[in-house]
Motif scaffolding. Structure first.
Motif, PDB file in Angstrom:
ATOM      1  N   GLU A 215       0.871  -1.178   0.000  1.00 28.76           N
ATOM      2  CA  GLU A 215       0.000   0.000   0.000  1.00 28.76           C
ATOM      3  C   GLU A 215       0.909   1.230   0.000  1.00 28.76           C
ATOM      4  O   GLU A 215       1.577   1.509   0.980  1.00 28.76           O
ATOM      5  N   HIS A 342       2.685  -0.012   3.693  1.00 27.11           N
ATOM      6  CA  HIS A 342       2.388  -1.287   4.356  1.00 27.11           C
ATOM      7  C   HIS A 342       2.720  -2.434   3.408  1.00 27.11           C
ATOM      8  O   HIS A 342       2.292  -2.436   2.268  1.00 27.11           O
ATOM      9  N   GLU A 472       0.956  -7.980   7.968  1.00 24.34           N
ATOM     10  CA  GLU A 472       1.127  -6.662   7.387  1.00 24.34           C
ATOM     11  C   GLU A 472       2.250  -5.958   8.131  1.00 24.34           C
ATOM     12  O   GLU A 472       2.108  -5.633   9.302  1.00 24.34           O
TER      13      GLU A 472
HETATM   14 MG    MG Z   1      -3.421  -2.021   5.232  1.00 20.25          MG
END
Ligand code: MG
Ligand code: ADP
Length: 729
Positions: A215, A342, A472
């Motif tokens: 991300e 991320h 994550e």
């Molecule tokens: Mg996320």
């Protein structure tokens, strides 16, 4: 004075959204048109050549010289059809950016005409004269040849008029000088260890894939404003600027309406990304004004890393057409949120089973638990190494700044998984289990829910969170080449999987049944990694205290954090897993430290110049206005009235004088400290001096300037202010 600022603001405010030309047809019709995909290989390559590339992609085998000529000629035919005139080996040197050196496809021949030339030799290997790229002292200048070699596992592509061949970059002696080489080795290490472990449960697994979805957060700023800010231009961040009266307090930007200018930009870079086969999927506004995020669907990690680097490049290029600059810096503006990246990470078998997704049966869930607990234990055992893979001068501003996780590594599991681990720990006694106990345990394990709703986006404060079917890693900075955290994470997890198997084998040798042995080792791992589990608020001060009690490390200093890379424990790990040699690690640390020092040096220079050439002259000019005003009052009014009337101006004159003097003194002190540091030869010692003696001045000088900004007449302030930079009309 001030004219550049005002013309920039005017320009920025008069921009209109650019029209976006859509390619004809649906996305699926142009997705990947610029990629030499398997389908195109089939079309352009002989059967023999095609089979050989597929073998190289799937099994990592070498392509032989004769076949490589055939492949090269097919590739060239395709690339020329796509409009390419040049080719390049495209690689990831340790600068953090990507590098390319273009060669024309043609060679001049004896008569006036030229012949197009690109053979297997050009495809497989290149020797760029890249002696200026960082090598951490590994490439002596007399043998300044590093070479690049084709990585068939990431497909070649055409960008503009250049055919790009993803490549590794190694020194003449075979030391890796890039991110890709160790990344590929770390993938192999996971594959080896994971397949062996999977085979306890499922003999049919013969390969695993690592999935990565990044991300990407970023800021946009109008390019006219950007060009009027030398600090943004040269350091990617603002070194001064008083906060805007309104920024993110109202949370009205997050997930809000995307300005038309911005959405036009997004549409266009998405189209360019699709053409390159990058599956960008989501886009939204982020927390800070002018901050956005985009994320592609996750892909195999080597490809995902290449795609993230490519995406950043495309975004920068496309931004030009929309009169934007993209900022990937972790903290371009003080007092508003910074940008991270991320990394969503998982392991998937060749039959498509995600090893971090709880399944339906006790058997699949034992496999899940095995992998799950190995990751948690890995984060615990190698917290320092993991941290070293994500720290940098830029990320330091973000980590722990009440917007991103602190420098303490912990794992968020969610209440459901914590409960399951606690129960398992209590149930497995270490003594021989009765058949009934075993059945009950298996039944319990079978009940792990497939979907954990509270996990998907619950704990935003954790540096490392389990989000239902993946982990994550959230501490990663926005500008990072994600190969760095992936190399660390893959290698760490590979070592834990290997250890898991060794422990189980030891128990089996002692006569313990396989299933029971697996449960016992799961318990061992649960017990030994318990301290790293934390579901609370990572931003809180209580957590810092609690973490200290638990003995977790909390290293805020970048240089200290980086040095974990070469600790004996790290060197042993990377050697054992065959990912990086101690020599390569030493070189990498040296490069990272030098990068740190150089960036700091540039920031200090820019701030010094801006202070002396932009800020102080402006400040004195305004002070003169005040002085004139005071003189006038003195002429006009009697002593008694004068004192009343001129009080404010006199106070401002005093404040300006004292703050300006501070700026001047501190800039000179900073220059002195730089001089002292610059003569030091030892890379580590020099960086330490920069960190301890130069860096504090950046904040101290800025503090004074930001106050001056509030006093001086807005009409003459030379640099675009935060309120102008942070809002796109
Ligand atoms: Mg996320
Ligand atoms: P968030 O809820 O964190 O915003 P998204 O659903 O938007 O998450 O996904 C973020 C990223 O995680 C995407 O790139 C997505 O493809 C990726 N992702 C989803 N599942 C997995 C998985 N099993 N392994 C790796 N990445 C994944």
């Amino acid at each position: 004075m001030g004219t550049l600022r005002f013309s920039a603001v005017e320009k920025a405010n008069s921009r209109y959204p650019q029209e976006v030309k859509f390619p004809a047809g649906k996305t699926s019709e142009y997705f990947g048109v610029n990629v030499f995909s398997k389908r195109k290989m089939q079309e352009y390559l002989s059967q023999e050549a095609f089979a050989s590339v597929i073998e190289a992609i799937d099994r990592g085998t070498k392509v032989d010289r004769k076949v490589s000529n055939q492949i090269a000629s097919g590739m060239k035919a395709w690339a020329v059809d796509r409009g390419a005139t040049h080719y390049t080996h495209w690689f990831h040197p340790l600068t953090g950016a990507t590098a390319e050196k273009h060669d024309a496809f043609f060679e001049p021949s004896s008569d006036v005409s030229v012949i197009e030339n690109f053979d297997g030799g050009n495809l497989v290997q290149q020797e760029p004269d890249a002696s200026s790229l960082p090598s951490g002292g590994m490439r002596n200048t007399f043998e300044a040849r590093g070479y690049t070699a084709w990585d068939p596992s990431s497909p070649a592509f055409v960008m503009g008029s250049t055919f790009c061949i993803p490549s590794v970059y190694i020194s003449f002696k075979g030391d890796s000088l890039d991110y890709k080489t160790p990344l590929l080795k770390s993938i192999e290490a996971v594959d080896r260890a994971a397949v062996e472990l999977c085979n306890y449960f499922d003999k049919s697994v013969s390969k695993v894939y690592i999935g990565l979805g990044c991300e990407q957060e970023y800021f946009l700023v109008d390019d006219a404003l950007f060009n009027a800010r030398p600090d943004l231009k040269l350091t990617d961040r603002t070194l001064m600027g008083h906060s805007s009266a309104k920024d993110q307090q109202l949370a009205d930007h997050y997930f809000g309406y995307i300005p038309m200018r911005v959405s036009a930009f997004m549409r266009e870079f998405e189209i360019e990304a699709y053409k390159l086969g990058i599956p960008v999927k989501t886009r939204h506004n982020e927390v800070a004004p002018n901050q956005y995020e985009c994320a592609p669907v996750f892909e195999e990690v080597n490809l995902a890393v290449d795609h993230n680097q490519l995406l950043m490049t495309i975004m920068k290029r496309v931004a030009k057409r929309h009169n934007f600059k993209v900022l990937f810096h972790e903290k371009p503006y003080k007092d508003v949120n910074g940008s991270g990246k991320h990394c969503n990470w998982s392991i998937i078998t060749d039959s498509g089973t995600n090893l971090f997704a709880p399944g339906k049966t006790p058997r699949t869930n034992m496999l899940f638990l095995t992998f799950f607990i190995s990751v948690i234990k890995g984060v615990f055992e190698y917290q320092d190494l993991l941290r070293s893979s994500i720290v940098s001068l830029g990320n330091e501003h973000r980590l722990g700044a009440a917007e991103a996780p602190p420098a303490i590594m912990s794992v968020f599991l969610g209440s459901e998984m914590n409960k399951i681990l606690d129960e398992l720990e209590a149930r497995v006694s270490g003594k021989k289990m009765s058949p009934d106990e075993k059945t009950e345990l298996k039944l319990d394990v079978g009940k792990i829910p497939e979907i954990m709703p509270d996990n998907t986006d619950r704990n935003r404060t954790s540096p490392f969170a389990f989000t239902g079917n993946r982990f994550e890693f959230r501490a990663v900075g926005a500008s990072t080449n994600v190969a760095s955290p992936m190399i660390a994470l893959n290698t760490i997890v590979a070592s834990q999987l290997k250890e898991f198997k060794n422990e189980v084998d030891k128990l089996i040798e002692k006569g313990v049944k396989k299933d029971e042995a697996v449960f016992q080792v799961i318990k061992q791992f649960i017990v030994s990694s318990k301290k790293v589990r934390f579901d609370g608020n990572n931003y809180s001060d209580e957590w810092k205290k609690e973490a200290e009690k638990r003995g977790l490390s909390n290293v805020n200093d970048v240089l200290d954090a980086l040095s974990a890379m070469v600790a004996d424990k790290s060197k042993a790990l990377f050697s054992e897993m065959n990912v990086l040699t101690p020599r390569e690690l030493d070189a990498r640390l040296e490069i990272d430290i030098e990068k740190y020092t150089k960036k700091l040096q540039i920031e200090a220079r820019v701030l010094g110049d801006l202070s002396i050439n932009h800020i102080l002259p402006t400040v004195y000019k305004y002070q003169n206005v005040l002085i004139e005003n005071v003189k006038g009052l003195k002429e006009l009014f009697a002593e008694k009235d004068f004192e009343k009337l001129a009080g404010t101006q006199l106070a401002s004159i005093r404040e300006i004088s004292s703050r300006a003097a501070m700026v001047n003194i501190k800039v000179n002190n900073m220059i002195d400290e730089r001089r002292k540091s610059n003569v030091i030869d030892d890379v580590g010692e020099k960086a330490r001096m920069y960190a301890d003696n130069v860096k504090p001045y950046l904040d101290e000088i800025r503090y004074q300037i930001d106050h001056l900004e509030m006093i001086v007449d807005d009409e003459i302030w030379p640099l675009p202010k935060y309120r102008e930079l942070l809002f796109i009309r």
